[in-house]
Design an enzyme around this catalytic site. Structure first.
Site, PDB file in Angstrom:
ATOM      1  N   PHE A  77      46.810  37.221  35.951  1.00 53.15           N
ATOM      2  CA  PHE A  77      46.226  36.737  37.189  1.00 53.15           C
ATOM      3  C   PHE A  77      45.059  35.943  36.814  1.00 53.15           C
ATOM      4  O   PHE A  77      44.206  36.592  36.314  1.00 53.15           O
ATOM      5  CB  PHE A  77      46.071  37.831  38.137  1.00 53.15           C
ATOM      6  CG  PHE A  77      45.561  37.283  39.501  1.00 53.15           C
ATOM      7  CD1 PHE A  77      46.143  36.187  40.352  1.00 53.15           C
ATOM      8  CD2 PHE A  77      44.209  37.519  40.093  1.00 53.15           C
ATOM      9  CE1 PHE A  77      45.713  35.585  41.478  1.00 53.15           C
ATOM     10  CE2 PHE A  77      43.721  36.844  41.228  1.00 53.15           C
ATOM     11  CZ  PHE A  77      44.438  35.997  41.761  1.00 53.15           C
ATOM     12  N   GLN A  78      44.853  34.768  37.439  1.00 52.03           N
ATOM     13  CA  GLN A  78      43.935  33.921  37.171  1.00 52.03           C
ATOM     14  C   GLN A  78      43.344  33.702  35.421  1.00 52.03           C
ATOM     15  O   GLN A  78      42.286  33.659  35.257  1.00 52.03           O
ATOM     16  CB  GLN A  78      42.491  34.414  38.021  1.00 52.03           C
ATOM     17  CG  GLN A  78      42.973  34.250  39.583  1.00 52.03           C
ATOM     18  CD  GLN A  78      41.702  34.225  40.008  1.00 52.03           C
ATOM     19  OE1 GLN A  78      40.579  34.926  40.010  1.00 52.03           O
ATOM     20  NE2 GLN A  78      41.679  33.592  41.322  1.00 52.03           N
TER      21      GLN A  78
END
Ligand SMILES: Cc1ncc(C[n+]2csc(CCOP(=O)(O)OP(=O)(O)O)c2C)c(N)n1
Ligand SMILES: [Mg+2]
Lengths: 191, 595
Positions: B128-129
């Site tokens: 994530f990210q």
């Protein structure tokens, strides 16, 4: 060794028509770098990002203590472009030195290739005979194949591979050029 | 070992146990960072925690989009001469920073940008990210680092500042995985390794300087062509430039980035050169016999057609970046050096050798230049009903001149930017901030905030276009939060004026997508953000509105409704030479094959 390879290259000018580009030269650069993550990407990215040509690239760590790597690049361009390439490389933070072996004078260039040839009968014997002429060493053999190891200039390796084509050439793996200046010095004092 | 023993040892060896996040802040404090522009997110939360604890030492300015943080740091850096500092999270935080990093790279602005990264054990898993920040920013930074262990954080931060400010300045990214921000390590105040390996040449070669000065003394038609390098070299460099110009009585012009290094009020000043430079500056460049380039890089917007660029001159080029020399234009005397040191050396040689200029030749040269000046190339048609953008800037100029405060000007990108460069006089370095190399619309407002944070008592104005300002308008909110009372002076022509101008002159008046329907009401917009909105629709309104703007200590948008069809002249169409510049809107004069 220091021959000029003619090559067509798009103009880099933002204006059409750009200046005519002639005198394409081939230079062998030894780039001594701090071996940190991403250093190779940085060097290669500079070539792609600025539209320079790489003809050959070899890289390996040469001093484990100092974590120094040596990148040998054969590149081509007009004399001005070659000067730019060197100046741009020298701007990269992990680059310690750039040596233009072509300008520094006599130097040795070598390439190693592994050449796989498959065949039986006369072609097989002919392949082995030619390998001997080129001082290529069989490093693996089966009843229907050889792998030859050949070392030499790019031209020699090219010639050998060309000769192997009709004799059952199957696969080639080449290292790219490693180069070093002749004599006792490194020419670092000239940098 | 007992607790007391440990403390003692720490004191002795200058080593301390800290978390990675603590080290980041400690190193920034040691670097003298007072302000950091940023935006939080998951991958930098430990660092934000330390910012919370160290509020008394480092002031954090919360922007509204990471792009704003980078430009604000640029404005801060450019107006102070210090390294600007930004902090953003991983993934989208880092990708939003890319434009600002590229902008700083092209304009040689020293920045350090810290980006968060996913934990080391998640790198490469499309976490994530997660974004390959060092990969993405490699070509748009001077250097970047992906930190591998907490222990190396201090040395990487110190290295980053050294790299950012040394040689040709530029942006540096430090990517720090989140787990390393939590990890404990030993803070060492080691001298970073890079200071030994990265030592750009700053001292000029004296043979080259002597040769350059000898040629200058013999010059018959000389010109100084200076750039952002003089500004980057520091205030002293600007002073020395003034001294050298005074000694020689040579005319001087400058690039967009170099405005302010030499006072525009001086009679040796020719105005800016290049695509929208003055007639006299460009003709002087074209006809000169000796060109002394200090800290400029022969950008294509300056040279015009390269093979017709100043064909008769001997060219001297001082640049701190060796790769800028002979890149676009072949020069005769290259000097790799810091501008301040080169200027000092030139002055010393000039005085020591008691050089005198060829006064007769210079008189003829100045006579010629004064003929070119008579073209009055910045003239425009006045109007008493419609506000001409140039007129609005003249009014702004007068108001700033009458105001006792120091003034700082930033711009967006477009016609208004070129008009600001032409019509606002800059007499001091570090007062003018514009996106020159990258031409980034949306630069001006955050850059103005950065400058205002650095100079709270100064008058800071962003000369804007109505299109550009919308690219980072969210930073109004930031300006209001920190009471950074920047003024946004919009030359509102309802068009992407610069685009419209090219379409008019080069694309058969086919105005493809360059008109903005339904613009916001900028007065109400300012009010919505908690600022003040003012509008001027006639020349009469203008005086009132400007007076009000100068009075208020609040964030203000001034919506100046200007002539929608005004074009920016003079202009060298790209692909043309300096002596082929166009003074009037005569479309027929444009060679349409050369766009
Ligand atoms: C981020 C970005 N996108 C596009 C451009 C191309 N561009 C240059 S000037 C311009 C128009 C700017 O319009 P405005 O801000 O209204 O200024 P004006 O020219 O009207 O003064 C555009 C679209 C740019 N420079 N930057
Ligand atoms: Mg506009």
């Amino acid at each position: 060794m220091n021959q000029t390879r003619k090559r067509n290259r798009g103009t880099k000018s933002v204006y059409a028509p750009g200046p005519e580009q002639e005198n394409i030269e081939s230079h062998t650069l030894a780039i001594i770098v701090r071996n940190e993550p991403g250093v190779l990407a940085r060097v290669i990215g500079l070539f792609t990002g600025r539209g320079y040509n790489i003809d050959s690239l070899t890289v390996a760590e040469v001093d484990h203590e100092e974590t120094t790597s040596r990148i040998t690049i054969v590149c081509s361009g007009t004399p001005d472009v070659i000067i730019q390439i060197k100046a741009q490389l020298e701007q990269l933070i992990p680059v310690k030195r750039v040596r233009d072996l072509t300008i520094f004078g006599p130097h040795v260039e070598r390439e190693l290739a592994l050449v796989k040839v498959a065949g039986t009968g006369d072609t097989r014997i002919e392949a082995l005979r030619l390998a001997d002429v080129f001082r290529a060493k069989p490093v693996d053999s089966t009843l229907e194949s050889f792998i030859f190891e050949i070392t030499g200039t790019t031209e020699k390796v090219d010639a050998f591979i060309d000769l192997m084509k009709p004799l059952g050439l199957v696969d080639v793996s080449r290292t790219g050029i490693a180069a070093i200046s002749r004599g006792a010095t490194t020419h670092d004092d000239l940098d | 070992m007992t607790q007391a023993n440990l403390k003692e040892q720490e004191a002795q060896t200058n080593e301390k146990q800290m978390t990675g996040a603590e080290m980041v802040i400690q190193a920034l404090i040691e670097q003298g960072v007072e302000v950091i522009f940023g935006y939080p997110g998951g991958a930098v939360l430990p660092i934000y925690d330390e910012i919370f604890k160290n509020q008394d030492k480092i002031k954090h300015i919360l922007v509204r989009q990471e792009g704003g943080a980078l430009h604000a740091a640029e404005g801060y850096a450019r107006s102070t001469g210090k390294v600007g500092c930004a902090l953003v999270t991983s993934g989208p935080g880092a990708t939003n920073a890319v434009t600002g990093l590229t902008d700083a790279l092209l304009d040689s602005i020293p920045l350090v940008c810290i980006t968060g990264q996913v934990p080391t054990f998640l790198i490469g898993t499309d976490a994530f990210q997660e974004a390959d920040t060092t990969g993405i920013t490699r070509p748009c930074t001077k250097h970047n680092y992906l930190v591998q262990t907490a222990n190396e954080i201090p040395s990487k931060v110190h290295e980053a500042f050294h790299v950012a400010r040394s040689g040709r300045p530029g942006p540096v990214v430090i990517d720090i995985p989140k787990n390393l921000q939590f990890e404990k390590g030993t803070y060492q105040k080691d001298k970073p390794k890079v200071e030994q390996t990265y030592t750009p040449v700053t001292e000029p070669n004296m043979h080259a300087i002597e040769e350059a000065v000898r040629i200058m003394a013999q010059a018959k038609r000389p010109v100084f062509y200076t750039g952002g390098g003089v500004i980057n070299a520091g205030k002293k460099a600007s002073e020395l430039l003034r001294e050298l110009v005074e000694l020689t009585n040579f005319p001087i012009t400058s690039t967009l980035m170099g405005l302010g290094a030499f006072p525009a009020s001086d009679d040796k000043w020719l105005g800016m050169l290049g695509m929208h430079g003055t007639y006299e500056a460009n003709w002087t460049m074209h006809d000169c016999d000796v060109m002394i380039n200090i800290g400029a890089r022969f950008d294509d917007r300056v040279t015009g057609r390269v093979d017709k660029f100043s064909p008769k001159s001997t060219k001297i080029h001082v640049d701190i970046d060796a790769s800028s020399i002979n890149k676009n234009i072949k020069v005769d005397i290259p000097i790799v050096a810091d501008a301040e040191k080169a200027l000092q050396a030139m002055i010393d040689v000039w005085k020591r050798k008691q050089y005198k200029t060829d006064q007769d030749a210079l008189n003829i040269w100045w006579k010629q230049i004064n003929e070119w000046r008579k073209k009055n190339s910045l003239a425009y048609k006045k109007d008493d009903k419609i506000i001409k953008p140039q007129y609005a800037l003249e009014k702004l100029r007068d108001a700033m001149a009458a105001d006792p405060r120091d003034s700082y000007v930033t711009t967006e990108v477009g016609q208004h930017q070129m008009w600001a460069a032409q019509f606002l006089p800059f007499n001091h370095p570090n007062r003018w901030m514009t996106s020159g190399g990258l031409g980034t619309m949306g630069y001006g407002l955050p850059a103005a905030i950065g400058a205002q944070i650095a100079h709270p008592d100064a008058f800071v104005v962003d000369v804007a276009g109505e299109a550009s300002i919308l690219m980072n308008i969210q930073e109004m909110s930031c300006a209001v939060q920190y009471r950074a009372p920047v003024k946004i002076f919009i030359l509102n022509n309802q068009w992407m004026g610069m685009v419209r101008q090219w379409q008019e002159l080069l694309h058969g008046e086919r105005y493809s997508e360059s008109y903005t329907e339904s613009l916001p009401d900028f007065v109400k917009l300012a009010e919505a953000y908690g600022g003040i909105g003012l509008r001027a629709e006639t020349p009469d309104d203008l005086d009132k509105v400007i007076a009000e703007m100068m009075k208020t200590d609040r964030v203000t948008i001034v919506d100046v409704c200007v002539d929608q069809k005004e074009n920016c002249f003079p202009m060298i169409p790209s692909g043309k030479a300096h002596n082929e510049m166009i003074l009037s809107p005569d479309a027929a004069a444009f060679d349409k094959t050369l766009v």
